[in-house]
Scaffold this active site. Structure first.
Site, PDB file in Angstrom:
ATOM      1  N   ARG A 145       0.856  -1.178   0.000  1.00 26.23           N
ATOM      2  CA  ARG A 145       0.000   0.000   0.000  1.00 26.23           C
ATOM      3  C   ARG A 145       0.898   1.236   0.000  1.00 26.23           C
ATOM      4  O   ARG A 145       2.053   1.183   0.431  1.00 26.23           O
ATOM      5  CB  ARG A 145      -0.886   0.035   1.243  1.00 26.23           C
ATOM      6  CG  ARG A 145      -1.895  -1.095   1.359  1.00 26.23           C
ATOM      7  CD  ARG A 145      -2.750  -0.888   2.609  1.00 26.23           C
ATOM      8  NE  ARG A 145      -3.785  -1.900   2.746  1.00 26.23           N
ATOM      9  CZ  ARG A 145      -3.665  -3.009   3.472  1.00 26.23           C
ATOM     10  NH1 ARG A 145      -2.533  -3.245   4.127  1.00 26.23           N
ATOM     11  NH2 ARG A 145      -4.655  -3.877   3.554  1.00 26.23           N
ATOM     12  N   LYS A 169      -2.753  -1.819   7.732  1.00 25.20           N
ATOM     13  CA  LYS A 169      -3.936  -1.228   8.349  1.00 25.20           C
ATOM     14  C   LYS A 169      -4.142  -1.813   9.743  1.00 25.20           C
ATOM     15  O   LYS A 169      -3.905  -2.987   9.974  1.00 25.20           O
ATOM     16  CB  LYS A 169      -5.166  -1.488   7.479  1.00 25.20           C
ATOM     17  CG  LYS A 169      -5.206  -0.643   6.216  1.00 25.20           C
ATOM     18  CD  LYS A 169      -6.522  -0.818   5.500  1.00 25.20           C
ATOM     19  CE  LYS A 169      -6.621   0.106   4.293  1.00 25.20           C
ATOM     20  NZ  LYS A 169      -7.895  -0.070   3.582  1.00 25.20           N
ATOM     21  N   HIS A 237      -2.083   2.564  -6.492  1.00 31.79           N
ATOM     22  CA  HIS A 237      -3.112   1.523  -6.531  1.00 31.79           C
ATOM     23  C   HIS A 237      -2.916   0.595  -7.723  1.00 31.79           C
ATOM     24  O   HIS A 237      -3.105  -0.615  -7.618  1.00 31.79           O
ATOM     25  CB  HIS A 237      -4.503   2.163  -6.594  1.00 31.79           C
ATOM     26  CG  HIS A 237      -4.874   2.917  -5.359  1.00 31.79           C
ATOM     27  ND1 HIS A 237      -5.017   2.319  -4.129  1.00 31.79           N
ATOM     28  CD2 HIS A 237      -5.116   4.229  -5.160  1.00 31.79           C
ATOM     29  CE1 HIS A 237      -5.338   3.230  -3.225  1.00 31.79           C
ATOM     30  NE2 HIS A 237      -5.404   4.395  -3.830  1.00 31.79           N
ATOM     31  N   ARG A 240      -0.204  -1.957  -7.055  1.00 25.31           N
ATOM     32  CA  ARG A 240      -0.671  -2.968  -6.094  1.00 25.31           C
ATOM     33  C   ARG A 240      -1.669  -3.916  -6.751  1.00 25.31           C
ATOM     34  O   ARG A 240      -1.606  -5.127  -6.565  1.00 25.31           O
ATOM     35  CB  ARG A 240      -1.294  -2.266  -4.885  1.00 25.31           C
ATOM     36  CG  ARG A 240      -1.800  -3.205  -3.789  1.00 25.31           C
ATOM     37  CD  ARG A 240      -2.124  -2.375  -2.555  1.00 25.31           C
ATOM     38  NE  ARG A 240      -3.082  -3.004  -1.670  1.00 25.31           N
ATOM     39  CZ  ARG A 240      -2.760  -3.868  -0.702  1.00 25.31           C
ATOM     40  NH1 ARG A 240      -1.505  -4.236  -0.529  1.00 25.31           N
ATOM     41  NH2 ARG A 240      -3.692  -4.363   0.097  1.00 25.31           N
ATOM     42  N   HIS A 263      -5.072  -8.264   3.577  1.00 27.74           N
ATOM     43  CA  HIS A 263      -6.518  -8.095   3.681  1.00 27.74           C
ATOM     44  C   HIS A 263      -7.048  -8.857   4.894  1.00 27.74           C
ATOM     45  O   HIS A 263      -6.731 -10.036   5.072  1.00 27.74           O
ATOM     46  CB  HIS A 263      -7.223  -8.616   2.423  1.00 27.74           C
ATOM     47  CG  HIS A 263      -7.029  -7.744   1.231  1.00 27.74           C
ATOM     48  ND1 HIS A 263      -7.188  -8.201  -0.063  1.00 27.74           N
ATOM     49  CD2 HIS A 263      -6.687  -6.429   1.123  1.00 27.74           C
ATOM     50  CE1 HIS A 263      -6.950  -7.209  -0.903  1.00 27.74           C
ATOM     51  NE2 HIS A 263      -6.646  -6.134  -0.208  1.00 27.74           N
ATOM     52  N   TYR A 272     -10.274  -9.700  -7.096  1.00 27.66           N
ATOM     53  CA  TYR A 272      -9.262 -10.039  -8.096  1.00 27.66           C
ATOM     54  C   TYR A 272      -9.604 -11.324  -8.839  1.00 27.66           C
ATOM     55  O   TYR A 272      -9.100 -11.559  -9.926  1.00 27.66           O
ATOM     56  CB  TYR A 272      -7.884 -10.142  -7.442  1.00 27.66           C
ATOM     57  CG  TYR A 272      -7.433  -8.825  -6.871  1.00 27.66           C
ATOM     58  CD1 TYR A 272      -7.004  -7.793  -7.702  1.00 27.66           C
ATOM     59  CD2 TYR A 272      -7.481  -8.586  -5.504  1.00 27.66           C
ATOM     60  CE1 TYR A 272      -6.621  -6.567  -7.179  1.00 27.66           C
ATOM     61  CE2 TYR A 272      -7.096  -7.363  -4.975  1.00 27.66           C
ATOM     62  CZ  TYR A 272      -6.670  -6.364  -5.819  1.00 27.66           C
ATOM     63  OH  TYR A 272      -6.298  -5.150  -5.305  1.00 27.66           O
TER      64      TYR A 272
END
Length: 295
Positions: A145, A169, A237, A240, A263, A272
């Site tokens: 990210r 995150k 983005h 990634r 994730h 994806y």
């Protein structure tokens, strides 16, 4: 009506101490709300009912406002109406229970292998170019990210094992592999990093020696993409997404890709699979003798 708005701005500025950026955004949204109300002869905040809130959203959407901006407008209005409840001007918040239109899930765009080769085919020895190429190689190699790349320190990388430690995150740490090309590019950058007089141990620093901001990294990527002749707009983005798509095409291991991307939920990674299926469907249509469509 303007009197309460002015009180609200003072409240946000002095008591909530919101940033000038946030305040400007709220003011812009409420200016648009006020315009709609005035055009429809609503002269008092007590006249704003749930149906009026829905009307504001409908008019905003009709004017061409996108879903994300509609959600922002509703949020700004809802928070202002909550302030009016605190002030005793309203008994209940008429925006409670009203949702903005749901944002549709858009398949992320990715860069194909040919475009990536074109993007990274640069052997400049200029210090800034060495830095920028190292950022691109590392982001693509590990599917980072933007915030993860920006937060890297000198101690984040282990060149012997080719592993990188990132903080994702929710402050969740994970260890990722990085490839040979990324390793070489980062080491080339480290040879000239001291020329920038770095002020701390940030891996990527600006020409002033400070840790690069998210925005400055984005800007450098945009410039690099244009210079390398990339037809589409380059941003973090895309790199990634390209990493995720190509990893999934090569391995079909959704769980592994989930771990690499950091994730929390598998459903986030599953977008994806739609990309992958879209690619397979195109190949099928072109190759299968019974699938070719008439032109």
């Amino acid at each position: 009506m303007q009197t309460y708005l002015q009180k609200y701005w003072n409240y946000l500025r002095n008591e909530r101490q919101v940033s000038s950026y946030t305040l400007t955004n709220y003011q812009r949204q409420m200016d648009a709300v006020m315009k709609i109300l005035q055009e429809n002869d609503i002269q008092n905040w007590r006249q704003v009912s749930p149906s009026v809130v829905r009307f504001i959203l409908a008019q905003s959407k009709k004017s061409g406002l996108h879903e994300k901006s509609l959600a922002l407008r509703l949020s700004a209005l809802r928070q202002f109406l909550a302030f009016l409840v605190l002030q005793g001007e309203l008994k209940v918040n008429p925006a409670i229970g009203i949702s903005a239109p749901k944002q549709g899930k858009h398949l992320p765009k990715n860069i194909n292998a040919e475009q990536l080769n074109k993007l990274l085919d640069n052997n400049s020895k200029e210090p800034i170019d060495l830095r920028d190429k190292a950022m691109l190689e590392l982001m693509y190699s590990s599917g980072l990210r933007l915030s993860e790349l920006q937060g890297l320190n000198l101690t984040s990388l282990n060149f012997r094992s080719r592993e990188i430690r990132v903080l994702g995150k929710g402050n969740k740490e994970r260890i990722l592999p990085f490839g040979r090309h990324a390793s070489h590019s980062v080491q080339e950058w480290l040879k000239v990093r001291l020329l920038f007089n770095p002020k701390d141990d940030a891996l990527f620093v600006s020409s002033l020696g400070n840790r690069m901001s998210n925005r400055s990294i984005q800007k450098r990527m945009e410039i690099w993409g244009v210079r390398q002749g990339l037809n589409s707009h380059l941003n973090p983005h895309k790199l990634r997404h390209s990493f995720a798509t190509q990893m999934l095409e090569a391995s079909s291991d959704l769980r592994a890709v989930q771990e690499l991307l950091g994730h929390s939920n598998l459903s986030t990674t599953q977008i994806y699979t739609h990309l992958n299926f879209q690619h397979l469907a195109e190949v099928y249509d072109q190759a299968h003798p019974r699938a070719k469509r008439r032109k």
